[in-house]
Design an enzyme around this catalytic site. Sequence first.
Site, PDB file in Angstrom:
ATOM      1  N   LYS A  33      -3.847   0.774 -37.758  1.00  0.00           N
ATOM      2  CA  LYS A  33      -4.419   2.008 -38.659  1.00  0.00           C
ATOM      3  C   LYS A  33      -5.543   1.322 -39.578  1.00  0.00           C
ATOM      4  O   LYS A  33      -5.867   0.223 -39.381  1.00  0.00           O
ATOM      5  CB  LYS A  33      -3.249   2.238 -39.767  1.00  0.00           C
ATOM      6  CG  LYS A  33      -2.754   1.163 -40.426  1.00  0.00           C
ATOM      7  CD  LYS A  33      -1.345   1.507 -41.554  1.00  0.00           C
ATOM      8  CE  LYS A  33      -0.901   0.030 -42.194  1.00  0.00           C
ATOM      9  NZ  LYS A  33       0.246   0.428 -42.878  1.00  0.00           N
ATOM     10  N   ARG A 128       8.716   5.726 -50.120  1.00  0.00           N
ATOM     11  CA  ARG A 128       7.364   6.423 -49.739  1.00  0.00           C
ATOM     12  C   ARG A 128       7.403   7.274 -48.471  1.00  0.00           C
ATOM     13  O   ARG A 128       7.054   8.370 -48.813  1.00  0.00           O
ATOM     14  CB  ARG A 128       6.470   5.125 -49.535  1.00  0.00           C
ATOM     15  CG  ARG A 128       5.022   5.233 -49.439  1.00  0.00           C
ATOM     16  CD  ARG A 128       4.214   4.112 -48.983  1.00  0.00           C
ATOM     17  NE  ARG A 128       4.548   3.612 -47.748  1.00  0.00           N
ATOM     18  CZ  ARG A 128       4.030   2.614 -46.999  1.00  0.00           C
ATOM     19  NH1 ARG A 128       2.848   1.966 -47.700  1.00  0.00           N
ATOM     20  NH2 ARG A 128       4.224   2.201 -45.832  1.00  0.00           N
ATOM     21  N   TYR A 242     -28.304  -6.688 -63.329  1.00  0.00           N
ATOM     22  CA  TYR A 242     -27.912  -5.527 -64.278  1.00  0.00           C
ATOM     23  C   TYR A 242     -27.098  -6.287 -65.455  1.00  0.00           C
ATOM     24  O   TYR A 242     -26.240  -6.967 -65.265  1.00  0.00           O
ATOM     25  CB  TYR A 242     -27.083  -4.650 -63.860  1.00  0.00           C
ATOM     26  CG  TYR A 242     -27.850  -3.796 -62.790  1.00  0.00           C
ATOM     27  CD1 TYR A 242     -28.759  -2.609 -63.049  1.00  0.00           C
ATOM     28  CD2 TYR A 242     -27.572  -3.591 -61.337  1.00  0.00           C
ATOM     29  CE1 TYR A 242     -29.628  -1.931 -62.342  1.00  0.00           C
ATOM     30  CE2 TYR A 242     -28.128  -2.733 -60.514  1.00  0.00           C
ATOM     31  CZ  TYR A 242     -29.175  -1.761 -61.080  1.00  0.00           C
ATOM     32  OH  TYR A 242     -29.820  -1.017 -60.174  1.00  0.00           O
ATOM     33  N   MET A 290     -25.477  -2.324 -55.711  1.00  0.00           N
ATOM     34  CA  MET A 290     -25.069  -1.620 -54.494  1.00  0.00           C
ATOM     35  C   MET A 290     -25.195  -2.169 -53.276  1.00  0.00           C
ATOM     36  O   MET A 290     -24.596  -2.061 -52.297  1.00  0.00           O
ATOM     37  CB  MET A 290     -25.602  -0.063 -54.713  1.00  0.00           C
ATOM     38  CG  MET A 290     -25.149   0.985 -53.495  1.00  0.00           C
ATOM     39  SD  MET A 290     -26.055   2.677 -53.528  1.00  0.00           S
ATOM     40  CE  MET A 290     -25.416   3.080 -55.055  1.00  0.00           C
TER      41      MET A 290
HETATM   42  C1  PLP Z   1       1.118  -0.858 -42.692  1.00  0.00           C
HETATM   43  C2  PLP Z   1       2.289  -0.856 -42.212  1.00  0.00           C
HETATM   44  C3  PLP Z   1       2.982  -2.052 -41.318  1.00  0.00           C
HETATM   45  C4  PLP Z   1       1.955  -3.282 -41.139  1.00  0.00           C
HETATM   46  O1  PLP Z   1       1.994  -4.093 -42.365  1.00  0.00           O
HETATM   47  P1  PLP Z   1       1.476  -5.415 -42.538  1.00  0.00           P
HETATM   48  O2  PLP Z   1       1.891  -5.837 -43.589  1.00  0.00           O
HETATM   49  O3  PLP Z   1       0.064  -5.215 -42.509  1.00  0.00           O
HETATM   50  O4  PLP Z   1       2.128  -6.337 -41.597  1.00  0.00           O
HETATM   51  C5  PLP Z   1       4.008  -1.845 -40.747  1.00  0.00           C
HETATM   52  N1  PLP Z   1       4.693  -0.696 -40.729  1.00  0.00           N
HETATM   53  C6  PLP Z   1       4.262   0.404 -41.801  1.00  0.00           C
HETATM   54  C7  PLP Z   1       5.233   1.543 -41.843  1.00  0.00           C
HETATM   55  C8  PLP Z   1       3.438   0.242 -42.102  1.00  0.00           C
HETATM   56  O5  PLP Z   1       2.948   1.268 -42.994  1.00  0.00           O
END
Ligand code: PLP
EC number: 5.1.1.1
Length: 345
Positions: A33, A128, A242, A290
């Site tokens: 992802k 979640r 800055y 930046m």
């Molecule tokens: C992001 C995610 C993972 C991977 O988690 P890591 O901690 O990066 O290994 C696996 N399952 C779900 C549902 C996730 O959201």
Amino acid sequence: MSTGALTIDLDALAANWRALDALTAAETGAVVKADGYGLGAARVARRLAREGARRFFVAVAEEGAVLRRALGPEPEIYVFSGHMEGDTRKLAEAALIPMLNSIEQLARHLETLPGHPFGIQLDTGMNRLGFEWSDWAEAAGIALEHEPLWLMSHLACADEPDHGMNGYQLDIFRQMTDGLGVPRSLSATGGILLGPDYHFDLVRPGIGLYGGHPFEAAQHVVRLDLPVVQCRDLAQGEVVGYGNSWQAERPSRIATLSGGYADGLLRALSDRATLHHGATPCPLVGRVSMDLITVDITDLEADPDYLTLLGPEQGVDALARMAGTIGYEILTSLGRRYARLEQGA
Ligand SMILES: *Cc1c(COP(=O)(O)O)cnc(C)c1O
């Protein structure tokens, strides 16, 4: 070259996948992802497919559609956010498998894509994503009739092995899924390290593949070199950047490097990060701006062409600590402007 160079070591990535795979008797998928945690989902997934990964996970259908074009028809691609309104065509065209999260998603899926494969995500306490226990009790009969490929849940505290939440979620997951005859997946990177009780049939590592905590045995996958734009001498008492936030306590030589918060060098790193020239540390001084940072190179013998922010001397977790964040955020913040170079094929 005037942008930073981000080198992605695909051999190290592959070695991390194999090392995680060797820790369990379960099948090992790969979570790609957020564009492969910022490193490029296509290159990451293609390499891991060559290593033997057959199941890939993304957050949303849009990511899955892009990944399908990169991977071709064979590998399975799962979507954590399930089947949302407006996803139907994408799921069908790219042959994506939604992990359904609610009765509403289940109904939408069975109605709009009958016969199209799916999995079920269960909430075991993280609150979640996934079916609540009571909703699962209501819908399990219908869902099971349509033969879900997987029952899945996600651990909230797996990076803390002694946390009581781990055993609690494991117990709930078992109660929700025991005896249903459907393959199961509970663990991401952290859960793999918790031991065999947590492995079930399929594990889903993300961060460990990319060299991050809690997989401390991981090889570093990324290297980030930032080119020096110019160098100057400062007298004692002169200030940098800055807000005049840094003042020279000795005659100093300061290098200005290409790369700033627009490239994911979090502003919280101001006056805190360390870069390296070979093994020699050089402190970032003054505020991150930046497009630029300023670094104290007084202790180097000559002006460098570039300095290294991520590399053998300093991994993503070390940099994350300096910014008060986690390796995941460092990786997924890595800027679009960097030249992305591959090492290993
Ligand atoms: C992001 C995610 C993972 C991977 O988690 P890591 O901690 O990066 O290994 C696996 N399952 C779900 C549902 C996730 O959201």
